[in-house]
Every structure is written in structure tokens, then in C-alpha cells.
Write a protein that holds these residues in place. Structure first.
Motif, PDB file in Angstrom:
ATOM      1  N   THR A  62      31.299  29.936  35.383  1.00  0.00           N
ATOM      2  CA  THR A  62      31.143  29.336  34.100  1.00  0.00           C
ATOM      3  C   THR A  62      31.310  27.681  34.154  1.00  0.00           C
ATOM      4  OG1 THR A  62      31.697  29.392  31.753  1.00  0.00           O
ATOM      5  CG2 THR A  62      33.595  29.383  33.409  1.00  0.00           C
ATOM      6  N   PRO A  63      30.828  26.942  33.262  1.00  0.00           N
ATOM      7  CA  PRO A  63      30.913  25.372  33.215  1.00  0.00           C
ATOM      8  C   PRO A  63      32.312  25.223  32.563  1.00  0.00           C
ATOM      9  CG  PRO A  63      29.231  25.966  31.559  1.00  0.00           C
ATOM     10  CD  PRO A  63      29.690  27.344  32.279  1.00  0.00           C
ATOM     11  N   ILE A  64      32.745  24.161  33.145  1.00  0.00           N
ATOM     12  CA  ILE A  64      34.235  23.690  32.467  1.00  0.00           C
ATOM     13  C   ILE A  64      34.010  22.686  31.146  1.00  0.00           C
ATOM     14  CG2 ILE A  64      36.410  22.606  32.845  1.00  0.00           C
ATOM     15  CD1 ILE A  64      36.474  23.650  35.624  1.00  0.00           C
ATOM     16  N   ILE A  65      33.745  23.070  29.970  1.00  0.00           N
ATOM     17  CA  ILE A  65      33.280  22.387  28.853  1.00  0.00           C
ATOM     18  C   ILE A  65      33.795  20.886  29.063  1.00  0.00           C
ATOM     19  CG2 ILE A  65      32.569  22.124  26.557  1.00  0.00           C
ATOM     20  CD1 ILE A  65      31.284  24.410  28.223  1.00  0.00           C
ATOM     21  N   GLU A  66      35.030  20.799  29.169  1.00  0.00           N
ATOM     22  CA  GLU A  66      35.959  19.500  29.011  1.00  0.00           C
ATOM     23  C   GLU A  66      35.449  18.392  30.161  1.00  0.00           C
ATOM     24  OE1 GLU A  66      37.797  22.811  27.002  1.00  0.00           O
ATOM     25  OE2 GLU A  66      37.073  22.452  29.122  1.00  0.00           O
ATOM     26  N   ALA A  67      34.869  19.104  31.244  1.00  0.00           N
ATOM     27  CA  ALA A  67      34.650  18.205  32.454  1.00  0.00           C
ATOM     28  C   ALA A  67      33.122  18.538  33.037  1.00  0.00           C
ATOM     29  CB  ALA A  67      35.807  18.545  33.622  1.00  0.00           C
ATOM     30  N   PRO A  68      32.276  17.940  32.463  1.00  0.00           N
ATOM     31  CA  PRO A  68      30.943  18.163  32.708  1.00  0.00           C
ATOM     32  C   PRO A  68      30.523  17.959  34.199  1.00  0.00           C
ATOM     33  CG  PRO A  68      30.941  16.588  30.755  1.00  0.00           C
ATOM     34  CD  PRO A  68      32.283  16.819  31.249  1.00  0.00           C
ATOM     35  N   GLY A  69      29.973  18.961  34.768  1.00  0.00           N
ATOM     36  CA  GLY A  69      29.546  19.203  36.152  1.00  0.00           C
ATOM     37  C   GLY A  69      30.623  19.854  37.097  1.00  0.00           C
ATOM     38  N   GLN A  70      31.790  20.143  36.428  1.00  0.00           N
ATOM     39  CA  GLN A  70      32.669  21.112  37.172  1.00  0.00           C
ATOM     40  C   GLN A  70      32.469  22.548  36.736  1.00  0.00           C
ATOM     41  OE1 GLN A  70      36.654  19.685  36.537  1.00  0.00           O
ATOM     42  NE2 GLN A  70      36.237  17.623  37.325  1.00  0.00           N
ATOM     43  N   VAL A  71      32.696  23.561  37.576  1.00  0.00           N
ATOM     44  CA  VAL A  71      32.317  24.798  37.647  1.00  0.00           C
ATOM     45  C   VAL A  71      33.662  25.876  37.891  1.00  0.00           C
ATOM     46  CG1 VAL A  71      31.212  26.915  38.542  1.00  0.00           C
ATOM     47  CG2 VAL A  71      29.991  24.377  38.333  1.00  0.00           C
ATOM     48  N   LEU A  72      34.125  26.770  37.183  1.00  0.00           N
ATOM     49  CA  LEU A  72      35.042  27.534  37.235  1.00  0.00           C
ATOM     50  C   LEU A  72      34.471  29.066  37.857  1.00  0.00           C
ATOM     51  CD1 LEU A  72      38.015  28.335  37.057  1.00  0.00           C
ATOM     52  CD2 LEU A  72      37.538  29.286  34.867  1.00  0.00           C
ATOM     53  N   ALA A  73      35.085  29.391  38.957  1.00  0.00           N
ATOM     54  CA  ALA A  73      34.478  30.581  39.568  1.00  0.00           C
ATOM     55  C   ALA A  73      35.594  31.916  39.569  1.00  0.00           C
ATOM     56  CB  ALA A  73      33.899  30.042  40.951  1.00  0.00           C
ATOM     57  N   ILE A  74      35.117  32.908  39.463  1.00  0.00           N
ATOM     58  CA  ILE A  74      36.102  34.250  39.455  1.00  0.00           C
ATOM     59  C   ILE A  74      35.334  35.094  40.616  1.00  0.00           C
ATOM     60  CG2 ILE A  74      37.254  36.143  38.600  1.00  0.00           C
ATOM     61  CD1 ILE A  74      37.205  34.179  36.017  1.00  0.00           C
ATOM     62  N   LEU A  75      35.980  35.244  41.470  1.00  0.00           N
ATOM     63  CA  LEU A  75      35.420  36.325  42.499  1.00  0.00           C
ATOM     64  C   LEU A  75      36.221  37.718  42.719  1.00  0.00           C
ATOM     65  CD1 LEU A  75      33.856  33.837  45.372  1.00  0.00           C
ATOM     66  CD2 LEU A  75      32.768  34.751  43.273  1.00  0.00           C
ATOM     67  N   HIS A  76      35.840  38.898  42.576  1.00  0.00           N
ATOM     68  CA  HIS A  76      36.530  40.023  43.036  1.00  0.00           C
ATOM     69  C   HIS A  76      35.709  40.869  43.891  1.00  0.00           C
ATOM     70  CE1 HIS A  76      35.371  40.636  38.791  1.00  0.00           C
ATOM     71  NE2 HIS A  76      35.103  41.623  39.279  1.00  0.00           N
ATOM     72  N   PRO A  77      36.383  41.669  44.541  1.00  0.00           N
ATOM     73  CA  PRO A  77      35.635  42.815  45.543  1.00  0.00           C
ATOM     74  C   PRO A  77      34.606  43.649  44.803  1.00  0.00           C
ATOM     75  CG  PRO A  77      37.827  42.610  46.446  1.00  0.00           C
ATOM     76  CD  PRO A  77      37.949  41.891  45.144  1.00  0.00           C
ATOM     77  N   CYS A  78      33.622  43.934  45.080  1.00  0.00           N
ATOM     78  CA  CYS A  78      32.741  44.719  44.375  1.00  0.00           C
ATOM     79  C   CYS A  78      33.297  46.135  43.708  1.00  0.00           C
ATOM     80  CB  CYS A  78      31.613  45.273  45.451  1.00  0.00           C
ATOM     81  SG  CYS A  78      30.300  46.158  44.697  1.00  0.00           S
ATOM     82  N   SER A  79      33.268  46.314  43.006  1.00  0.00           N
ATOM     83  CA  SER A  79      34.048  47.353  42.133  1.00  0.00           C
ATOM     84  C   SER A  79      33.846  49.038  42.869  1.00  0.00           C
ATOM     85  CB  SER A  79      33.636  47.566  40.567  1.00  0.00           C
ATOM     86  OG  SER A  79      32.262  48.145  40.499  1.00  0.00           O
ATOM     87  N   MET A  80      35.092  49.389  42.436  1.00  0.00           N
ATOM     88  CA  MET A  80      35.361  50.856  42.865  1.00  0.00           C
ATOM     89  C   MET A  80      34.133  51.787  42.174  1.00  0.00           C
ATOM     90  SD  MET A  80      36.518  52.856  45.080  1.00  0.00           S
ATOM     91  CE  MET A  80      37.760  52.260  45.548  1.00  0.00           C
ATOM     92  N   ALA A  81      33.986  51.434  41.110  1.00  0.00           N
ATOM     93  CA  ALA A  81      32.910  52.080  40.312  1.00  0.00           C
ATOM     94  C   ALA A  81      31.673  52.146  40.979  1.00  0.00           C
ATOM     95  CB  ALA A  81      32.794  51.584  38.642  1.00  0.00           C
ATOM     96  N   ARG A  82      31.120  50.911  41.444  1.00  0.00           N
ATOM     97  CA  ARG A  82      29.868  51.110  42.155  1.00  0.00           C
ATOM     98  C   ARG A  82      29.645  51.805  43.475  1.00  0.00           C
ATOM     99  NH1 ARG A  82      27.776  47.429  46.065  1.00  0.00           N
ATOM    100  NH2 ARG A  82      25.501  47.598  46.131  1.00  0.00           N
ATOM    101  N   ARG A  83      30.905  51.777  44.113  1.00  0.00           N
ATOM    102  CA  ARG A  83      30.972  52.651  45.254  1.00  0.00           C
ATOM    103  C   ARG A  83      31.027  54.126  44.773  1.00  0.00           C
ATOM    104  NH1 ARG A  83      36.310  49.929  48.027  1.00  0.00           N
ATOM    105  NH2 ARG A  83      35.864  48.060  47.449  1.00  0.00           N
ATOM    106  N   LEU A  84      31.709  54.508  43.580  1.00  0.00           N
ATOM    107  CA  LEU A  84      31.402  55.651  43.352  1.00  0.00           C
ATOM    108  C   LEU A  84      30.119  56.182  43.061  1.00  0.00           C
ATOM    109  CD1 LEU A  84      34.791  56.011  41.347  1.00  0.00           C
ATOM    110  CD2 LEU A  84      34.533  57.050  43.510  1.00  0.00           C
ATOM    111  N   ASP A  85      29.482  55.235  42.285  1.00  0.00           N
ATOM    112  CA  ASP A  85      28.008  55.476  41.936  1.00  0.00           C
ATOM    113  C   ASP A  85      27.201  55.807  43.190  1.00  0.00           C
ATOM    114  OD1 ASP A  85      28.600  55.359  39.332  1.00  0.00           O
ATOM    115  OD2 ASP A  85      27.791  53.090  39.167  1.00  0.00           O
ATOM    116  N   GLN A  86      27.508  54.949  44.179  1.00  0.00           N
ATOM    117  CA  GLN A  86      26.752  55.069  45.397  1.00  0.00           C
ATOM    118  C   GLN A  86      26.838  56.278  45.802  1.00  0.00           C
ATOM    119  OE1 GLN A  86      27.906  51.897  47.895  1.00  0.00           O
ATOM    120  NE2 GLN A  86      26.150  50.721  47.437  1.00  0.00           N
ATOM    121  N   GLN A  87      28.258  56.919  46.228  1.00  0.00           N
ATOM    122  CA  GLN A  87      28.591  58.196  46.836  1.00  0.00           C
ATOM    123  C   GLN A  87      28.092  59.374  45.856  1.00  0.00           C
ATOM    124  OE1 GLN A  87      31.691  59.133  48.967  1.00  0.00           O
ATOM    125  NE2 GLN A  87      31.441  56.984  49.851  1.00  0.00           N
ATOM    126  N   LEU A  88      27.859  59.098  44.503  1.00  0.00           N
ATOM    127  CA  LEU A  88      27.105  60.258  43.738  1.00  0.00           C
ATOM    128  C   LEU A  88      25.811  60.127  44.059  1.00  0.00           C
ATOM    129  CD1 LEU A  88      29.136  59.764  40.448  1.00  0.00           C
ATOM    130  CD2 LEU A  88      29.342  61.724  41.908  1.00  0.00           C
TER     131      LEU A  88
END
Length: 388
Positions: A119-145
Motif C-alpha cells: 500500500t502507498p504511504i499517503i503522508e510520504a508520496p512514493g513510499q510503499v508499505l509491504a506486508i508479507l506472510h507465508p502462504c496460508s494454511m487454508a490454501r494448502r488445505l484446499d490443495q490437499q482436498l
């Protein structure tokens, strides 16, 4: 000024100071929460250089904040990283982007699948905030099903092949054996070839029939360490005799509830795969167990949720799984081996699913890790002697 006037001034000073203290406490709480988040959170400037990162981000990039600060994120990622393109899209559009199951290739050679939110940091044009987390367990469960649905298709195909292919092959094999006495010695090798190929196809159909719905599994409390010890002895005296096998067991682990023979079949497949992946001259297979809270699965046809605390990991020191294979490991007929049938891991997934459990793949450093999660037994085991 009288004492009452001084009290009023002191009170006004306190009121003026209070918002600053409140802000300071709020900032401290925010910093504590950010530091303890399991997801990697970091901020980039307009040139995609790090300007902030929490401990999870430091762990992700295997670098301290001192190393990250002021450096470009491109230096920590593999070439043509999708994450860089996403960050630039956010800068250009000025709006947030979420992308799931992104293959994150790191410069050190490791690849992982993450869900990403930028997401862009509104107060500072050009700056970006990023959040990363491992692929969810729900997706792995969907694959297994989904893989379990594929397994049922394999079982249906096997039933058809058994009738349409296996039975005629038995006739062909028998006819070849009847002809053998009338064939010259130089041509008898062809009879053997016919018989061997007929046997090979019949064995493949037999393996496919293992995917048939098992009905009711004979569930009983099973000591998982006895299962693993039995499999280890088979491996050491056979396909893994040239490898070193390391055991890291939690001795306080409770029993699992399931079918001992089918569990042996599943772990034998996993350890055989590890032995084939490990280098011939310095191969090592590590078998570890531990008790882990936190993962629950719904029980079919019930509102109950079953916890899967019994964790078994099979680790090898081989080359690991190719990136293009990771999402398809447990699908039937998918194999990286030149002569593999692609049914081994699919069968492991089915057996664990029949037990209410789960098997997943985790990249190792180096090698591969296959992690099995199973429910604990709900009743004590009847001691009837040690069965190994």
C-alpha cells in the motif's frame, strides 16, 4: 500568586503534558505490536530502498536492520522478482495491491510462497508499505482436498483398468508362457520381456487401486515412535543403507489414533523419497517429532474441530524440490523422477487425510522437509507388548 492560583497553573500544565504522554504510550504499544508480528512488515522509499523493517522482515531477508537500512530491496531478491513489479505498480497507481501465492525468490537461492499486501504511504508520496506472510494454511488445505478428489478419480480409473486391461494382460502373459517351450532359445528373451512388461503394468494398476476409498479405518492408539523405528530399520537395511539417519524425538509425545500398517506405508514412502533425493556419498535423513498446538481441522459431517498437534518431519540434504513442482507434489502422476509413477506422495496425502491429518512440503536449507500433522489418540493404548 496564591496557592490556589498555583494549583490551577499546575493543573493546566498537567493537561497540556498529558496528550504527549498518551501519544508516547500509543507509539510504544504500536512498536511492540509491530515487533511481535509474525508477518514481515517493511517500508520502502521512492527508490525502493529500505527505510523501516520489523524483526520478521529481518528474518525473511536474513539480514539485520543495520544491513537492510538504505539498501535496495532488489539486492535481496532474485532477478525479475515479482515483488519489485508490485511495488512499482503501487507507486505508479497510488493504490493498494494484494497478491496471493506469490513466488518470492530470494537472492540467496531460497524460494518461498507468500501472500503479499502493498500500500502507498499517503503522508510520504512514493513510499510503499509491504506486508508479507507465508502462504496460508487454508490454501494448502484446499490443495490437499483437491488432491483427494484426484485420488478418487485415480481409484475409479484403476477399477476400469483392472477390468479392461489387467485381465487381458494376464491372458497375454499366460499365452506367452505356453509358447515358451516351442520357441528357440535365442527368442526366449522376448517371452521374458512380454511377461515382465505385463507384470509391470499389473503392478501399476495394483498401486492405483490403493487409492480406493478405504471405508472404515481400524483406528487404535499407536505409538508413532514405534512406527518410525520400524520404518527406519527397513530403510537402514535396504534403500538407505548408505545414508546416515538421525532421530530427534520428543519422548513425551502422546499416541496417535490410526491404522499402524497404513502409517508405516506412508512414512516408508516419505523416507524412501528422502533417501533417493539425498546425495549418495554424504546423504543424511533426519526424522524428528514434536508436539505443536495451533492447527485445527473440521471433522467431516460434524461441527467438531480436531486439533493436529502430533508433528513428524522427514528432512533430507538433497537438492530440494524444483520450483515448478512445489504446487503439484501431491497430485497423482506428478513426479520429478525419470521412471517415477507419481503415485507415492499422492498416496501419502490420501493416507494422512484418511487419518484426519495433513502432509505439507517445506523448503529446507538445503534439501526438502515433509511435515506430517496428526491428531492425538483420545483413549489410552492397551499395553500388549512392544510391536516393532
Amino acid at each position: 500568586m496564591g496557592s490556589s492560583g498555583q494549583m490551577v497553573i499546575d493543573s493546566m500544565d498537567a493537561q497540556l503534558r498529558r496528550p504527549a504522554a498518551v501519544v508516547e504510550r500509543a507509539e510504544m504499544r504500536s512498536e511492540i505490536m509491530l515487533s511481535n508480528l509474525p508477518s514481515a512488515v517493511f517500508a520502502l522509499d521512492s527508490d525502493l530502498h529500505f527505510i523501516a523493517a520489523n524483526p520478521a522482515a529481518e528474518h525473511l531477508f536474513r539480514a539485520s536492520w543495520t544491513t537492510l537500512q538504505g539498501r535496495s530491496i532488489e539486492g535481496f531478491l532474485g532477478p525479475h522478482a515479482k515483488l519489485v513489479d508490485l511495488a512499482r505498480q503501487v507507486q505508479k497507481s497510488g493504490s493498494s495491491i494484494s497478491d496471493y501465492a506469490v513466488e518470492l525468490a530470494l537472492a540467496r537461492g531460497e524460494t518461498m510462497t507468500v501472500d503479499s499486501h502493498l500500500t502507498p504511504i499517503i503522508e510520504a508520496p512514493g513510499q510503499v508499505l509491504a506486508i508479507l506472510h507465508p502462504c496460508s494454511m487454508a490454501r494448502r488445505l484446499d490443495q490437499q482436498l483437491g488432491n483427494r478428489g484426484s485420488s478418487r478419480s485415480v481409484a475409479a480409473l484403476a477399477a476400469t483398468l483392472a477390468h479392461e486391461v489387467k485381465n487381458p494382460l494376464s491372458g497375454i502373459r499366460g499365452a506367452a508362457q505356453l509358447l515358451e517351450p516351442y520357441i528357440e532359445d535365442d527368442d526366449k528373451v522376448l517371452v521374458k520381456l512380454i511377461c515382465d512388461e505385463a507384470d509391470r503394468i499389473c503392478n501399476l494398476v495394483d498401486r492405483m487401486e490403493e487409492f480406493a476409498e478405504p471405508g472404515t479405518i481400524a483406528r487404535e492408539p499407536v505409538n508413532i515412535h514405534q512406527v518410525l523405528e520400524h520404518v527406519r530399520r527397513i530403510a537402514e537395511n535396504g534403500f538407505a543403507r548408505s545414508h546416515r539417519i538421525v532421530e530427534l524425538y520428543d519422548p513425551s509425545l502422546p499416541d496417535v489414533e490410526g491404522d499402524r500398517d497404513r502409517l508405516i506405508q506412508a512414512f516408508l514412502n516419505l523416507i524412501k523419497n528422502a533417501a533417493e533425493a539425498a546425495p549418495a556419498d554424504s546423504g543424511q535423513i533426519t526424522i524428528s517429532t514434536q508436539y505443536q498446538h495451533g492447527l485445527r481441522m473440521s471433522v467431516p459431517n460434524s461441527s467438531e474441530r480436531l486439533e493436529l498437534p502430533i508433528t513428524v518431519e522427514i528432512r533430507d540434504n538433497g537438492a530440494g524440490v524444483r520450483d515448478d513442482m512445489v504446487d503439484h507434489l501431491f497430485e497423482p502422476f506428478v513426479s520429478s523422477k525419470p521412471k517415477g509413477t507419481g503415485l507415492g506422495l499422492s498416496l501419502v496425502s490420501k493416507i494422512m487425510g484418511d487419518h484426519g491429518g495433513l502432509v505439507t512440503y517445506v523448503p529446507g536449507e538445503p534439501g526438502a522437509i515433509f511435515r506430517v500433522r496428526l491428531p492425538a489418540a483420545r483413549r489410552p493404548r492397551r499395553e500388549s507388548g512392544t510391536r516393532l
